[in-house]
Design an enzyme around this catalytic site. Structure first.
Site, PDB file in Angstrom:
ATOM      1  N   ASP A 198       0.388  -7.955   4.946  1.00 16.52           N
ATOM      2  CA  ASP A 198       0.644  -9.073   4.300  1.00 16.52           C
ATOM      3  C   ASP A 198       1.031 -10.786   4.799  1.00 16.52           C
ATOM      4  OD1 ASP A 198       3.095  -8.361   5.049  1.00 16.52           O
ATOM      5  OD2 ASP A 198       4.071  -7.573   2.591  1.00 16.52           O
TER       6      ASP A 198
ATOM      7  N   THR B 191       7.917 -16.214   2.250  1.00 20.37           N
ATOM      8  CA  THR B 191       7.393 -14.712   2.015  1.00 20.37           C
ATOM      9  C   THR B 191       9.154 -13.548   1.466  1.00 20.37           C
ATOM     10  OG1 THR B 191       6.085 -12.981   2.490  1.00 20.37           O
ATOM     11  CG2 THR B 191       8.289 -13.264   4.017  1.00 20.37           C
TER      12      THR B 191
ATOM     13  N   GLU C 267       5.026   2.885  -4.345  1.00 22.48           N
ATOM     14  CA  GLU C 267       5.070   2.343  -2.778  1.00 22.48           C
ATOM     15  C   GLU C 267       3.290   1.843  -2.457  1.00 22.48           C
ATOM     16  OE1 GLU C 267       6.837  -0.051   0.237  1.00 22.48           O
ATOM     17  OE2 GLU C 267       6.348   0.289  -1.698  1.00 22.48           O
TER      18      GLU C 267
ATOM     19  N   GLU D  67      13.357  -9.355  10.053  1.00 18.48           N
ATOM     20  CA  GLU D  67      13.469  -8.869   8.458  1.00 18.48           C
ATOM     21  C   GLU D  67      14.781  -9.791   8.622  1.00 18.48           C
ATOM     22  OE1 GLU D  67      12.991  -7.227   5.178  1.00 18.48           O
ATOM     23  OE2 GLU D  67      11.950  -5.987   5.762  1.00 18.48           O
TER      24      GLU D  67
ATOM     25  N   GLU E 262       7.158  -8.044  -5.381  1.00 16.00           N
ATOM     26  CA  GLU E 262       5.769  -9.205  -5.364  1.00 16.00           C
ATOM     27  C   GLU E 262       4.317  -9.403  -6.604  1.00 16.00           C
ATOM     28  OE1 GLU E 262       6.363  -7.891  -1.027  1.00 16.00           O
ATOM     29  OE2 GLU E 262       6.785  -7.016  -3.585  1.00 16.00           O
TER      30      GLU E 262
END
Length: 636
Positions: A355, A564, A459, A210, A478
Site C-alpha cells: 500500500d 502514511t 481485515e 513501523e 484507512e
C-alpha cells in the site's frame, strides 16, 4: 386439441425452468445472487484458468473471473423473447432510489457540530486514559486499564514487538493530533514529556517501517510545527525549546541505518535492534511497503539537517525495488529477498505489503519535486489500472460491475485470490490526490458498504463469498482517511454521513472501560485488549477534521500533506532544495532507459473543480450503483 395444449404447456414450463436456472447460477451479470447453494464449481475452475489469448477489456470483471458468458442459443430465455427490448440488469437495483437521496443528501450544521464534539471526546477518552494508566509504556490495554510494552518473554511475537519499542509510542505518535484539536498547552506539555523521558538507547528489536512512520515521522512533524510560525497552527513554540525533537529523530534514524548495511540489493533488513543493529538471526525477506516507504520521513530529515545519508539509503531502496518489477506487467510483488533480489511473494495488490509504497512515490514527489518519483508513480498507477482494476470503465455511467482492484500475479496479471484487505481502503484517498476522483468514489463506496454490513472493516473480505476471511478490526484509519479526502474534494454531505456511521459504530462496538479496543471478531463484536497508537494519531484525527470545517488546516494559505501515519507535514520550498549532489548516475540511467521520454505534466493537487458543480449537491454515486454495491456485499 388437448394433446396440443399439453405440449405447449410442457414447452412453456421448460423455458421457465431454463430462465430460472440461468438467473440463479451465474449466467447473469455481477457476482451472482446470494443463494445458499454454494457457488458454481465451473466458475471456480474458470477463475484460476490461464487466459491463452488476449481478450478485449470489458465492463464486467465478473466475466474476467468466471470466464466468458455462455453463448445464447435457441434454447435460452433470450431467444424466447427476441422481440422484447433487452432490459439492463442494473434495473434489478433500481428499487426505491429515493431512500439513498433522503438519507445522504443533506447534513445539518448542528449535526456536524455534534459529530465534531463526539470525535473530540473519543480522542480524549483514549488519550487521557493512556496518560493515566499506561504512560510511559507504549500502548494502553483499554479493557484492563494497564500499559503494554514489548513482549520480552516472547521475542518471536512480532505482532507486538515490531511496533512496541519501550519508547512511549502512543504519546509520540499523538503529538500533532493535539494541535489539530487545538490543544496547544497539552501539545507543549507532551513535547516536554517526550524530551525529558524518551530515549532510543534500548535493547529493543523493532520493525524499521513501523519505527519510521510512527516515531520518526511524528518527531519530525512536531518539530516543524514547533519551529515554523508559518504553519497552519501559528506560533506554538515555547521558551527553551532547542530542537530536541529533531535531535531525537536524528538519533533514531542513525539507529535504523544498520538495516541498510550488508544487503546485496540495497533493500533494507526488516528489523533492527536499537542498541545492537541487525539481529544475527534476522530474516532476508521483507515486504515492498516496509522497504519502500521510508523516503518521506528520511528525506525530510536529510533536508532539515543537511545530511544526504538518510534520503540516499531510502531512495536507493526504492530504486532497487522499482528495478525488480515485471517487464511484462510493470507490477511489483509483495515480498522480496534482500540478498538475491528474487520475489518470494508474487502477489501484487493495493493492500498489506504494498500500500504505502505507491503512496510514498506520489507524496515524495509532492514534497521534494523529484521528477523521478513522479515518473515511477505514473508508471505504477498505469500498471495498476491495466492489470488490477476490474469493472466498468466509468464509475457513474454504463453497464457492468463497479470498479474493484483485485490481487493479481505480478508477472501474468491473473487473479490470485478473491479477497481484498482493509488496508486497501487508503487507495481512494490517493486517487483523490492524483485527480482520479470519480474512480475513488466507487472504490470508497464498496468499502463503506462492507462497513455498513459489519459496523467495522474485517481485515480481509472475500468478495466472491461475500464474507470475511480474516475477522478482526484493529481500529484502522484507512477508510476514514479516504472519507475525509473525498469530502475535501467534493464537499458532498454523503461523506459526512459515512463519517457519522463510522463514529457511531466505534462508540457502539469498540468502546470499553478505559478506551477503544480492537475488535477480535467483526460479526460477534468480541474484543482484544489492545488500542494501537494509530487509533489516536489517525482514526480520531481524520474523524475530527472531517467535521471541523474551520480547522486551521482548512483555512491556511499554506498547503500540507499527511504522512502514511497521518502526521501533518507542510509542503515547503525548503524541502525542494538539496545541499548535496546526487550520486546515482548508474541508477538514474537505468531508470531512464525503461521510462517513456515524454511524461505528462503533474495534475493539480487540488481537485475540487474536477467534480461538476451539479454533482456536489447530489449523491456522489447514483442510487442504482449504490444499491448494486450494497447487494454485492450482502446487505440485501
Amino acid at each position: 386439441m388437448q394433446w396440443r395444449s399439453i405440449l405447449v404447456g410442457l414447452v412453456v414450463l421448460r423455458l421457465s425452468l431454463s430462465c430460472m436456472l440461468w438467473l440463479a447460477f451465474g449466467l447473469g451479470p455481477s457476482w451472482g445472487f446470494n443463494f445458499h447453494l454454494g457457488f458454481n464449481l465451473h466458475k471456480l475452475d474458470l477463475l484460476f484458468r490461464e487466459e491463452k489469448e488476449t481478450e478485449p477489456r470489458d465492463n464486467s470483471w465478473s466475466q474476467r473471473i468466471h470466464g466468458p458468458r455462455y453463448e445464447e442459443t435457441e434454447t435460452t430465455c433470450a431467444s424466447a423473447g427476441e422481440e422484447s427490448p433487452k432490459r439492463s440488469y442494473l434495473s434489478f437495483f433500481d428499487g426505491n432510489k429515493d431512500e439513498y437521496v433522503r438519507r445522504y443528501s443533506s447534513f445539518p450544521d448542528t449535526l456536524k457540530a455534534k459529530m465534531k464534539d463526539m470525535a473530540k471526546e473519543m480522542f480524549y477518552f483514549g488519550y487521557d486514559n493512556y496518560m493515566k494508566y499506561a504512560f510511559p509504556e507504549d500502548e494502553l490495554n483499554p479493557i484492563d486499564c494497564e500499559g503494554r510494552g514489548p513482549d520480552v518473554q516472547n521475542p518471536s511475537n512480532i505482532n507486538i514487538n515490531d511496533v512496541l519499542g519501550n519508547y512511549s509510542l502512543t504519546l509520540i505518535d499523538t503529538l500533532d493530533t493535539l494541535l489539530v484539536l487545538g490543544n496547544v498547552s497539552e501539545f507543549q506539555r507532551a513535547v516536554k514529556l517526550v524530551i525529558d523521558t524518551v530515549s532510543f538507547d534500548k535493547d529493543s528489536t523493532v520493525q524499521v517501517f513501523e519505527a519510521n512512520i510512527r516515531i520518526l515521522g511524528s518527531l519530525i512533524s512536531a518539530h516543524i510545527l514547533l519551529t515554523d510560525p508559518k504553519h497552519p497552527f501559528g506560533n506554538v513554540g515555547f521558551e527553551g525549546y532547542d530542537n530536541e525533537l529533531l535531535h531525537l529523530a536524528h538519533d533514531l534514524a542513525v539507529r535504523l541505518l544498520p538495516a541498510f548495511e550488508n544487503t546485496s540489493t540495497g533493500i533494507p533488513y526488516p528489523r533492527v535492534n536499537l542498541k545492537n543493529g541487525v539481529p544475527p538471526d534476522s530474516v532476508n525477506e521483507t515486504c515492498t511497503a516496509g522497504a519502500g516507504s521510508l523516503l518521506v520521513e528520511f528525506g525530510i530529515l536529510s533536508r532539515l539537517i543537511g545530511d544526504s545519508t538518510f534520503e540516499w539509503v531510502a531512495r536507493r531502496a526504492v530504486r532497487a525495488l522499482w528495478n525488480l518489477r515485471s517487464n511484462e506487467t510493470g507490477l511489483l510483488g509483495n515480498v522480496v529477498n534482500i540478498q538475491t533480489g528474487q520475489w518470494v511473494g508474487k502477489q501484487s495488490g493495493l493492500g498489506a505489503g504494498m500500500d504505502s509504497f505507491y503512496e510514498y512515490l506520489f507524496k515524495s514527489y509532492i514534497l521534494f519535486g523529484e521528477k523521478e518519483d513522479y515518473r515511477m508513480f505514473t508508471a505504477a498507477y498505469e500498471s495498476i489500472q491495466n492489470h488490477m482494476r476490474r469493472g466498468r470503465e466509468s464509475c457513474n455511467e454504463g453497464e457492468g460491475d463497479p470498479p474493484l482492484y483485485v490481487n493479481v500475479n505480478m508477472f501474468s496479471g491473473e487473479i490470485m485470490n478473491t479477497w481484498i484487505d482493509s488496508l486497501q481502503a487508503f487507495f481512494p484517498g490517493l486517487q483523490v490526490l492524483n485527480g482520479d476522483v470519480d474512480d475513488a468514489i466507487c472504490l470508497h463506496a464498496f468499502y463503506y458498504a462492507i462497513w455498513k454490513r459489519f459496523g467495522a472493516l474485517p481485515e480481509r473480505y472475500n468478495w466472491q463469498l461475500q464474507a470475511p476471511d480474516v475477522l478482526f478490526y484493529p481500529l484502522r484509519p484507512e477508510l476514514v482517511e479516504s472519507t475525509y479526502l473525498l469530502y475535501q474534494a467534493t464537499k458532498n454531505p454523503f461523506y459526512l454521513h459515512v463519517g457519522m456511521d463510522i463514529l457511531q459504530s466505534l462508540e457502539k462496538n469498540a468502546k470499553v472501560r478505559c478506551g477503544y479496543a480492537t475488535l477480535h471478531h467483526v460479526v460477534d463484536k468480541s474484543k482484544e485488549d489492545r488500542m494501537e497508537s494509530f487509533f489516536l494519531s489517525e482514526t480520531c484525527k481524520y474523524l475530527y477534521l472531517l467535521f471541523d470545517e474551520d480547522n486551521p488546516l482548512h483555512k491556511s494559505d499554506n498547503k500540507y500533506i499527511f504522512t502514511t501515519e497521518g502526521h501533518v507535514v507542510p509542503i515547503d520550498k525548503r524541502f525542494r532544495e538539496k545541499q548535496w549532489n546526487d550520486d546515482f548516475p548508474c541508477e538514474e540511467g537505468a531508470l531512464a532507459e525503461r521510462e517513456p521520454v515524454n511524461q505528462p505534466a503533474p495534475r493539480n493537487i487540488s481537485n475540487c473543480n474536477r467534480i461538476p458543480e451539479e454533482r456536489r449537491y447530489t449523491l456522489p454515486l447514483k442510487s442504482v450503483y449504490m444499491r448494486q454495491i450494497d447487494h454485492m456485499v450482502g446487505l440485501f
